[in-house]
Design a protein around this motif. Structure first.
Motif, PDB file in Angstrom:
ATOM      1  N   LEU A 275     -15.875  -0.950   2.483  1.00 10.09           N
ATOM      2  CA  LEU A 275     -15.525  -0.650   1.091  1.00 10.09           C
ATOM      3  C   LEU A 275     -16.783  -0.596   0.223  1.00 10.09           C
ATOM      4  N   LEU A 276     -17.670  -1.561   0.380  1.00 10.63           N
ATOM      5  CA  LEU A 276     -18.881  -1.587  -0.436  1.00 10.63           C
ATOM      6  C   LEU A 276     -19.788  -0.407  -0.118  1.00 10.63           C
ATOM      7  N   GLU A 277     -19.835   0.014   1.134  1.00 14.03           N
ATOM      8  CA  GLU A 277     -20.631   1.184   1.494  1.00 14.03           C
ATOM      9  C   GLU A 277     -20.096   2.424   0.800  1.00 14.03           C
ATOM     10  N   SER A 278     -18.756   2.567   0.826  1.00 11.29           N
ATOM     11  CA  SER A 278     -18.150   3.706   0.125  1.00 11.29           C
ATOM     12  C   SER A 278     -18.435   3.643  -1.378  1.00 11.29           C
ATOM     13  N   TRP A 279     -18.349   2.424  -1.943  1.00 11.93           N
ATOM     14  CA  TRP A 279     -18.615   2.256  -3.385  1.00 11.93           C
ATOM     15  C   TRP A 279     -20.071   2.623  -3.683  1.00 11.93           C
ATOM     16  N   ARG A 280     -21.006   2.187  -2.814  1.00 12.70           N
ATOM     17  CA  ARG A 280     -22.414   2.475  -3.062  1.00 12.70           C
ATOM     18  C   ARG A 280     -22.696   3.974  -2.985  1.00 12.70           C
ATOM     19  N   SER A 281     -22.063   4.673  -2.015  1.00 12.69           N
ATOM     20  CA  SER A 281     -22.255   6.124  -1.947  1.00 12.69           C
ATOM     21  C   SER A 281     -21.720   6.809  -3.202  1.00 12.69           C
ATOM     22  N   PHE A 282     -20.625   6.272  -3.747  1.00  8.95           N
ATOM     23  CA  PHE A 282     -20.095   6.817  -5.001  1.00  8.95           C
ATOM     24  C   PHE A 282     -21.080   6.598  -6.137  1.00  8.95           C
ATOM     25  N   GLU A 283     -21.635   5.383  -6.224  1.00  9.05           N
ATOM     26  CA  GLU A 283     -22.572   5.085  -7.302  1.00  9.05           C
ATOM     27  C   GLU A 283     -23.874   5.867  -7.144  1.00  9.05           C
ATOM     28  N   ASP A 284     -24.288   6.092  -5.883  1.00 10.04           N
ATOM     29  CA  ASP A 284     -25.497   6.882  -5.671  1.00 10.04           C
ATOM     30  C   ASP A 284     -25.348   8.304  -6.194  1.00 10.04           C
ATOM     31  N   GLU A 285     -24.127   8.808  -6.171  1.00  6.71           N
ATOM     32  CA  GLU A 285     -23.902  10.184  -6.603  1.00  6.71           C
ATOM     33  C   GLU A 285     -23.563  10.281  -8.089  1.00  6.71           C
ATOM     34  N   PHE A 286     -22.757   9.335  -8.587  1.00 10.22           N
ATOM     35  CA  PHE A 286     -22.259   9.463  -9.962  1.00 10.22           C
ATOM     36  C   PHE A 286     -22.687   8.298 -10.870  1.00 10.22           C
ATOM     37  N   GLY A 287     -23.270   7.222 -10.357  1.00  8.41           N
ATOM     38  CA  GLY A 287     -23.532   6.034 -11.170  1.00  8.41           C
ATOM     39  C   GLY A 287     -24.891   6.045 -11.856  1.00  8.41           C
ATOM     40  N   THR A 288     -25.081   5.008 -12.686  1.00  9.26           N
ATOM     41  CA  THR A 288     -26.341   4.805 -13.400  1.00  9.26           C
ATOM     42  C   THR A 288     -27.167   3.764 -12.658  1.00  9.26           C
ATOM     43  N   ASP A 289     -28.371   3.496 -13.218  1.00 13.70           N
ATOM     44  CA  ASP A 289     -29.224   2.495 -12.580  1.00 13.70           C
ATOM     45  C   ASP A 289     -28.597   1.118 -12.631  1.00 13.70           C
ATOM     46  N   ALA A 290     -27.895   0.843 -13.720  1.00 11.86           N
ATOM     47  CA  ALA A 290     -27.260  -0.474 -13.858  1.00 11.86           C
ATOM     48  C   ALA A 290     -26.152  -0.647 -12.834  1.00 11.86           C
ATOM     49  N   THR A 291     -25.353   0.378 -12.686  1.00 11.24           N
ATOM     50  CA  THR A 291     -24.249   0.277 -11.704  1.00 11.24           C
ATOM     51  C   THR A 291     -24.801   0.218 -10.284  1.00 11.24           C
ATOM     52  N   LYS A 292     -25.905   0.924 -10.058  1.00 10.94           N
ATOM     53  CA  LYS A 292     -26.501   0.888  -8.715  1.00 10.94           C
ATOM     54  C   LYS A 292     -27.063  -0.489  -8.424  1.00 10.94           C
ATOM     55  N   GLU A 293     -27.728  -1.085  -9.441  1.00  2.00           N
ATOM     56  CA  GLU A 293     -28.269  -2.431  -9.243  1.00  2.00           C
ATOM     57  C   GLU A 293     -27.161  -3.434  -9.018  1.00  2.00           C
ATOM     58  N   ARG A 294     -26.058  -3.214  -9.714  1.00  2.00           N
ATOM     59  CA  ARG A 294     -24.926  -4.143  -9.573  1.00  2.00           C
ATOM     60  C   ARG A 294     -24.328  -4.070  -8.168  1.00  2.00           C
ATOM     61  N   ILE A 295     -24.191  -2.861  -7.676  1.00  2.00           N
ATOM     62  CA  ILE A 295     -23.591  -2.731  -6.335  1.00  2.00           C
ATOM     63  C   ILE A 295     -24.546  -3.249  -5.266  1.00  2.00           C
ATOM     64  N   ASP A 296     -25.873  -3.140  -5.531  1.00  2.00           N
ATOM     65  CA  ASP A 296     -26.824  -3.694  -4.565  1.00  2.00           C
ATOM     66  C   ASP A 296     -26.722  -5.209  -4.480  1.00  2.00           C
ATOM     67  N   LYS A 297     -26.428  -5.834  -5.630  1.00  2.00           N
ATOM     68  CA  LYS A 297     -26.271  -7.289  -5.622  1.00  2.00           C
ATOM     69  C   LYS A 297     -25.017  -7.717  -4.879  1.00  2.00           C
ATOM     70  N   LEU A 298     -24.018  -6.827  -4.838  1.00  2.00           N
ATOM     71  CA  LEU A 298     -22.772  -7.176  -4.136  1.00  2.00           C
ATOM     72  C   LEU A 298     -22.878  -6.978  -2.617  1.00  2.00           C
ATOM     73  N   MET A 299     -23.897  -6.268  -2.189  1.00  2.50           N
ATOM     74  CA  MET A 299     -24.015  -5.994  -0.752  1.00  2.50           C
ATOM     75  C   MET A 299     -24.332  -7.283   0.006  1.00  2.50           C
ATOM     76  N   PRO A 300     -23.765  -7.486   1.163  1.00  2.00           N
ATOM     77  CA  PRO A 300     -23.961  -8.733   1.921  1.00  2.00           C
ATOM     78  C   PRO A 300     -25.282  -8.721   2.688  1.00  2.00           C
ATOM     79  N   GLU A 301     -25.632  -9.902   3.152  1.00  2.00           N
ATOM     80  CA  GLU A 301     -26.815 -10.054   3.986  1.00  2.00           C
ATOM     81  C   GLU A 301     -26.384 -10.143   5.451  1.00  2.00           C
ATOM     82  N   LYS A 302     -27.053  -9.392   6.271  1.00  2.25           N
ATOM     83  CA  LYS A 302     -26.697  -9.321   7.699  1.00  2.25           C
ATOM     84  C   LYS A 302     -27.553 -10.307   8.481  1.00  2.25           C
ATOM     85  N   ILE A 303     -26.925 -11.263   9.130  1.00  3.43           N
ATOM     86  CA  ILE A 303     -27.645 -12.273   9.899  1.00  3.43           C
ATOM     87  C   ILE A 303     -27.131 -12.286  11.334  1.00  3.43           C
TER      88      ILE A 303
END
Length: 705
Positions: free
Chosen positions: A612-640
């Motif tokens: 879901l977050l990947e789909s949201w990020r692709s949406f923001e990459d195409e239609f979002g602003t820098d603020a929305t992009k930064e926000r979605i980056d903060k929501l992305m998980p860390e892979k361990i």
């Protein structure tokens, strides 16, 4: 004085006897058996090898006058007579006695001994043979002839006497006498070799007519004997015919073969006779006669007894025949093989298919029908569908043959009806059979019969394939009211079948009745059990999108989300809002992603939330602003990377495996170990920097300057 001496002598003897000691018996201390045992057979074998019991041969005596030889003869004869007197039945003693007398040229005495022996045992064959050989050796021809006459009269079934007698007469040049002996022999109806000896005797003297008459007598004798035999032999007829052929009497040879065929008839036909007959005609260049003989035999001799016949016929056709004839032979041979297979296992339907394919290629319709009837008569013994799956194709092929090859529509209808009556519809059925029958009736322009057949099939044994086939037929005929009724029956029979609901709704859509289509969809999604609900919901949503009913589409999505929180539903809803083409499409889409992210925080499947977050990020990459992009980056998980312990099926340890886990920012506060993990990473980074500085001293000098 004499008495005193005797007395004193006896006293001394008794004293000596008293003083003599009796030997003691040796005592055996070890009474165990010896390791190597000696048997009586071994003792006898060693005695024979060492020749311990052989007596030395008597000294040679030289006879110098008549008195000594007479004495020798007297002693020898006395010995022989004593042996005979001891046991008269030992014929070897008689023969040795007679041969000894013969060696002394005492022929009269030897003759007397043989006669005495014959009085003892006249059935002894060796005795007669030795007697006659003695007379022949000493050129006593009349005596030998007399002995042979007595022998064949006394023991006429001993063939050796006849062979010796005829051979003696022939060696003496007495051909007439030898022929007379053969004639006497033939009166006793001897074995086959005796007749051939007589025939060869006549042929040695170029008496072909006499040999032919002997063959005739022999064949007549064997024919009379064959009335008693179960399986008469043909080889004597073949020898007779070859005899005529060898001496260039071809008409006589053909007549012999024809008489043999007539004699044996159809009950005792033998392939060897017909092969020999055909080869004779082939040598005479009568190729048509050869072909007729082979075909006549192949039509009447059982196939399992005609292997050699097939082989020779094939060779003949390859040498002198045309391509068509060769193909006929090969087809006949293959037909025989298939007959053997289906006879061994009548339920081997693959063999029936091969047999029918062969028969259909090169035979008339009646023969093909006969083979089909034989094949379909082998009904599977068990009423289970898996046993009938190959069998049903016999009926299908039969019906198709009658329709397409034989052009017999009436018989085709009878085949279909007989098959449908045979099937146990209460246990199982074959939808293809009903559909093929209906399609046949349509080709015959009998639409009522086709509908009746399909209606009967749905009533007796409803199946999904039958409903689909019937509906397809009515669609092709443009009978939409009938299609609706059939869909209603179909959905009553299988309400869980999503494909049927979708097809029904699509039919109503094609017909332009949108409300009926929507009602069908509503009924479908209201069913308690469905086999593919996701396909049904997608079709309903696509239907509303096609009708541009966006509010109804949103309501459908909300209703679907009440039933399932699957990530693909949220992504699909967001993509719908994005493609709706309205002014507020971007805020609506972003709101859907926000709502989905909140709803999926409690989801155990972290991969779905990442999706879901990947789909949201692709949406923001195409239609979002820098603020929305930064926000979605903060929501992305860390892979361990983590490790977990594995267990085998029996509960034992199976080692460790590595896997990747996702740590979302909102979940970091709930996990105290994450802070420790971050500090460990920071320490590791500092260690790497210090090691790099130690490896590069120029960098420290530059920094100090």
């Amino acid at each position: 004085r004499g008495g005193a001496c005797a007395h004193s002598g006896g006293k001394m003897a008794s004293t000596a006897a008293g003083k003599q000691r009796i030997p003691k018996v040796a005592k055996v201390k070890n009474k165990a058996p010896a390791e190597v045992q000696i048997t009586a057979e071994q003792l006898l074998r060693e005695a024979k090898d060492r020749e311990l019991e052989l007596l030395p041969p008597p000294p040679q005596q030289k006879i110098t006058d008549v008195e000594e030889i007479n004495d020798y003869k007297l002693r020898k004869r006395k010995t022989f007579e004593d042996n005979i007197r001891k046991n008269r039945t030992v014929i070897s003693n008689w023969i040795k006695y007679a041969q000894w007398e013969e060696s002394l040229k005492e022929i009269q005495r030897a003759r007397s001994i043989y006669e005495r022996a014959l009085d003892v045992d006249y059935r002894n064959v060796t005795l007669w043979l030795k007697y006659a050989e003695m007379e022949m050796k000493n050129r006593q021809v009349n005596h030998a002839r007399n002995i042979w006459d007595r022998a064949i009269t006394t023991l006429p079934r001993v063939n050796q006497f006849w062979y010796k007698y005829t051979y003696m007469e022939e060696m003496l040049g007495n051909v007439a006498g030898s022929r007379q002996v053969f004639e006497r022999w033939m009166e006793w109806q001897p074995e086959e070799q005796a007749w051939h000896s007589y025939i060869n005797f006549e042929l040695r003297y170029k008496e072909v007519d006499r040999a032919r008459s002997i063959y005739e007598r022999y064949i007549l004798f064997r024919a009379l004997a064959a009335l008693v035999l179960v399986h008469p032999d043909v080889k004597n007829w073949i020898k007779y015919a070859r005899f005529e052929e060898k001496h260039s009497y071809f008409a006589h040879a053909r007549k012999v073969y024809e008489r043999a065929v007539e004699f044996f008839g159809e009950e005792h036909m033998d392939e060897h006779l017909y092969v020999a007959f055909a080869k004779f005609e082939e040598n005479q260049k009568e190729f048509e006669r050869v072909r007729v003989i082979y075909k006549y035999a192949l039509d009447r001799i059982p196939k399992q007894d005609a292997q050699n016949l097939f082989k020779n016929y094939t060779i003949f056709e390859k040498k002198f025949g045309e391509r068509r004839g060769i193909e006929d032979i090969i087809v006949s041979k293959r037909r025989f093989q298939y007959e053997e297979e289906v006879k061994a296992n009548p339920h081997n339907y693959d063999a029936w298919f091969d047999y029918l394919r062969l028969v259909e290629s090169d035979t008339d319709a009646e023969t093909v029908r006969e083979v089909y009837e034989r094949a379909i008569a082998n009904v599977p013994p068990i009423q289970e569908k898996r046993h009938w799956k190959r069998y049903i194709y016999l009926w299908i092929n039969y019906a198709l043959y009658e329709e397409l090859e034989a052009k017999a529509s009436k018989r085709t209808r009878q085949v279909y009806q007989a098959c449908l009556e045979l099937l146990p519809h209460k246990k199982f059925t074959f939808a293809k059979m009903w559909l093929l029958y209906a399609q046949f009736e349509i080709r015959q322009k009998s639409l009522p019969l086709a509908r009746r057949a399909l209606g009967t099939s749905i009533g007796k044994c409803p199946k999904t394939k039958l409903f689909k086939g019937y509906i397809e037929l009515e669609l092709q005929l443009r009978e939409f009211d009938r299609c609706r009724k059939l869909y209603e029956k179909f959905l009553e029979f299988a309400p869980e079948n999503c494909t049927s609901w979708i097809k029904y709704a699509e039919l109503e859509t094609i017909l332009g009745d949108i409300d009926r289509a929507r009602a069908v969809y509503e009924l479908a999604i209201g069913q308690p059990r469905l086999d593919m609900p996701e396909v049904l919901w997608k079709s309903y949503i696509d239907f509303e999108i096609e009708q541009e009913e966006y509010e109804k589409t949103r309501n459908l999505y909300r209703r679907l989300l009440q039933r399932t929180q699957h990530v693909k539903v949220w992504i699909s809803l967001a993509q719908f809002e994005l493609s709706a083409g309205q002014e507020e499409r971007l805020p609506r889409c972003r709101q859907i992603y926000e709502e989905a992210n909140k709803a999926m925080r409690s989801c155990e499947e972290k991969e779905e939330r990442v999706m879901l977050l990947e789909s949201w990020r692709s949406f923001e990459d195409e239609f979002g602003t820098d603020a929305t992009k930064e926000r979605i980056d903060k929501l992305m998980p860390e892979k361990i990377k983590k490790r977990r312990k594995l267990q085998a099926e029996d509960g034992s340890d199976a080692g460790w495996e590595e896997y990747y886990d996702y740590i979302f920012p909102g979940d970091a506060a709930n996990q105290p170990n994450l802070k420790l993990l971050a500090m460990a990473k920071l320490w590791k980074k500092q260690q790497q920097e210090s090691e790099a500085a130690a490896m590069d001293p120029d960098k420290d000098i530059d920094e100090s300057q």
